[in-house]
Design an enzyme around this catalytic site. Structure first.
Site, PDB file in Angstrom:
ATOM      1  N   LEU A 117     118.966  37.758  73.360  1.00 32.07           N
ATOM      2  CA  LEU A 117     117.857  36.870  73.696  1.00 32.07           C
ATOM      3  C   LEU A 117     118.353  35.444  73.888  1.00 32.07           C
ATOM      4  O   LEU A 117     117.964  34.753  74.835  1.00 32.07           O
ATOM      5  CB  LEU A 117     116.803  36.951  72.591  1.00 32.07           C
ATOM      6  CG  LEU A 117     115.545  36.109  72.746  1.00 32.07           C
ATOM      7  CD1 LEU A 117     114.346  36.823  72.121  1.00 32.07           C
ATOM      8  CD2 LEU A 117     115.700  34.732  72.093  1.00 32.07           C
ATOM      9  N   ALA A 120     120.076  35.017  77.188  1.00 28.20           N
ATOM     10  CA  ALA A 120     119.133  34.961  78.306  1.00 28.20           C
ATOM     11  C   ALA A 120     118.349  33.652  78.320  1.00 28.20           C
ATOM     12  O   ALA A 120     118.058  33.103  79.385  1.00 28.20           O
ATOM     13  CB  ALA A 120     118.176  36.141  78.227  1.00 28.20           C
ATOM     14  N   GLU A 121     118.010  33.162  77.153  1.00 24.15           N
ATOM     15  CA  GLU A 121     117.164  31.973  77.067  1.00 24.15           C
ATOM     16  C   GLU A 121     117.918  30.683  77.385  1.00 24.15           C
ATOM     17  O   GLU A 121     117.418  29.827  78.098  1.00 24.15           O
ATOM     18  CB  GLU A 121     116.544  31.867  75.661  1.00 24.15           C
ATOM     19  CG  GLU A 121     115.501  32.926  75.350  1.00 24.15           C
ATOM     20  CD  GLU A 121     114.172  32.662  76.049  1.00 24.15           C
ATOM     21  OE1 GLU A 121     114.029  31.617  76.705  1.00 24.15           O
ATOM     22  OE2 GLU A 121     113.266  33.511  75.937  1.00 24.15           O
ATOM     23  N   SER A 122     119.107  30.530  76.826  1.00 25.57           N
ATOM     24  CA  SER A 122     119.790  29.230  76.917  1.00 25.57           C
ATOM     25  C   SER A 122     121.263  29.309  77.265  1.00 25.57           C
ATOM     26  O   SER A 122     121.908  28.264  77.411  1.00 25.57           O
ATOM     27  CB  SER A 122     119.664  28.506  75.572  1.00 25.57           C
ATOM     28  OG  SER A 122     120.358  29.231  74.558  1.00 25.57           O
ATOM     29  N   TYR A 206     113.431  39.595  82.671  1.00 25.38           N
ATOM     30  CA  TYR A 206     113.819  39.106  81.344  1.00 25.38           C
ATOM     31  C   TYR A 206     114.012  40.270  80.377  1.00 25.38           C
ATOM     32  O   TYR A 206     115.007  40.316  79.644  1.00 25.38           O
ATOM     33  CB  TYR A 206     112.739  38.154  80.840  1.00 25.38           C
ATOM     34  CG  TYR A 206     112.970  37.619  79.445  1.00 25.38           C
ATOM     35  CD1 TYR A 206     113.765  36.490  79.233  1.00 25.38           C
ATOM     36  CD2 TYR A 206     112.376  38.222  78.337  1.00 25.38           C
ATOM     37  CE1 TYR A 206     113.968  35.994  77.959  1.00 25.38           C
ATOM     38  CE2 TYR A 206     112.575  37.731  77.068  1.00 25.38           C
ATOM     39  CZ  TYR A 206     113.369  36.618  76.881  1.00 25.38           C
ATOM     40  OH  TYR A 206     113.563  36.116  75.602  1.00 25.38           O
TER      41      TYR A 206
END
Length: 226
Positions: A117, A120-122, A206
């Site tokens: 996660l 993928a996020e940052s 996502y």
């Protein structure tokens, strides 16, 4: 593997000491053969991460309670039983592993999923800011971060908050990983509205991306993705 480093030699210069720490951390994180590293001798942790004990060596995965038990500072990564290594010595995709394990253990989620996660996020950028206003490693919106009681621009708190929120979504959807990830991305309101993963291109991508990331990172923690 628990093997005390021999006291036959020591690292004299700070430069050599740092070289040793970098080699040891990377060897541990990459599960490499440590024999050549062990020949360097005995040293203690750098002052800013010092545990003041003899160095011993452990294989991954990290102990889930490593930081809590040994009071290692948040900006240090536990690479061995008695050696904490400053974050900046490590590759970005390894830098937060110990924090991820601690948070994942606390909220009983898969650390590989949490790391996937974050990727993928940052992309492991602790200062990341989205156009929508999401902040930090786990890209929490300010209002969500406040509700979780964390500062999203502090890595330890961002990971704690992301783990807690993901855990809440997993509990809400009875452990359904895809729905939990969709809710993390699009909000639980949209998941409830559509009765499943919302038909948003970004959200569909996502869920697939985080799931694939988690699969790729599962070996980092010695456990399969669940």
């Amino acid at each position: 593997m628990n093997q005390a480093l021999n006291n036959s030699s020591s690292v004299d210069s700070q430069a050599n000491k740092k070289d040793f720490e970098i080699m040891l951390a990377r060897a541990m994180l990459e599960k490499a053969d440590l024999n050549s590293v062990l020949n360097y001798g005995t040293l203690t942790s750098p002052n800013n991460c010092s545990l003041n004990r003899s160095v011993t060596v452990d294989r991954l995965p990290f102990e889930q309670t490593a930081q809590a038990e040994n009071n290692i500072k948040p900006d240090c990564v536990k690479a061995t039983s008695d050696l904490a290594v400053p974050q900046e010595y490590l590759p970005s995709d390894k830098r937060y592993d110990s924090l991820i394990v601690v948070a994942a253990g606390k909220y009983k989620i898969n650390p590989a999923l949490l790391k996937g996660l974050i990727k993928a996020e940052s992309d492991f950028d602790e200062a990341a800011r989205s156009r929508a206003g999401a902040l930090g490693l786990t890209q929490l919106m300010p209002s969500t971060a406040r509700s979780l009681g964390v500062n999203p621009l502090k890595p330890e708190e961002a990971i704690e908050g992301g783990a807690k929120y993901l855990s809440q979504m997993l509990n809400r959807y009875n452990g359904d990983q895809a729905l939990a990830l969709a809710a993390y991305n699009a909000g639980p309101g949209n998941v409830d509205k559509y009765g499943g993963i919302p038909p948003f291109r970004e959200t569909i991508h996502y869920v697939k991306k985080v799931t694939q990331n988690a699969d790729n990172y599962s070996s980092d923690f010695g456990n399969p993705v669940t």
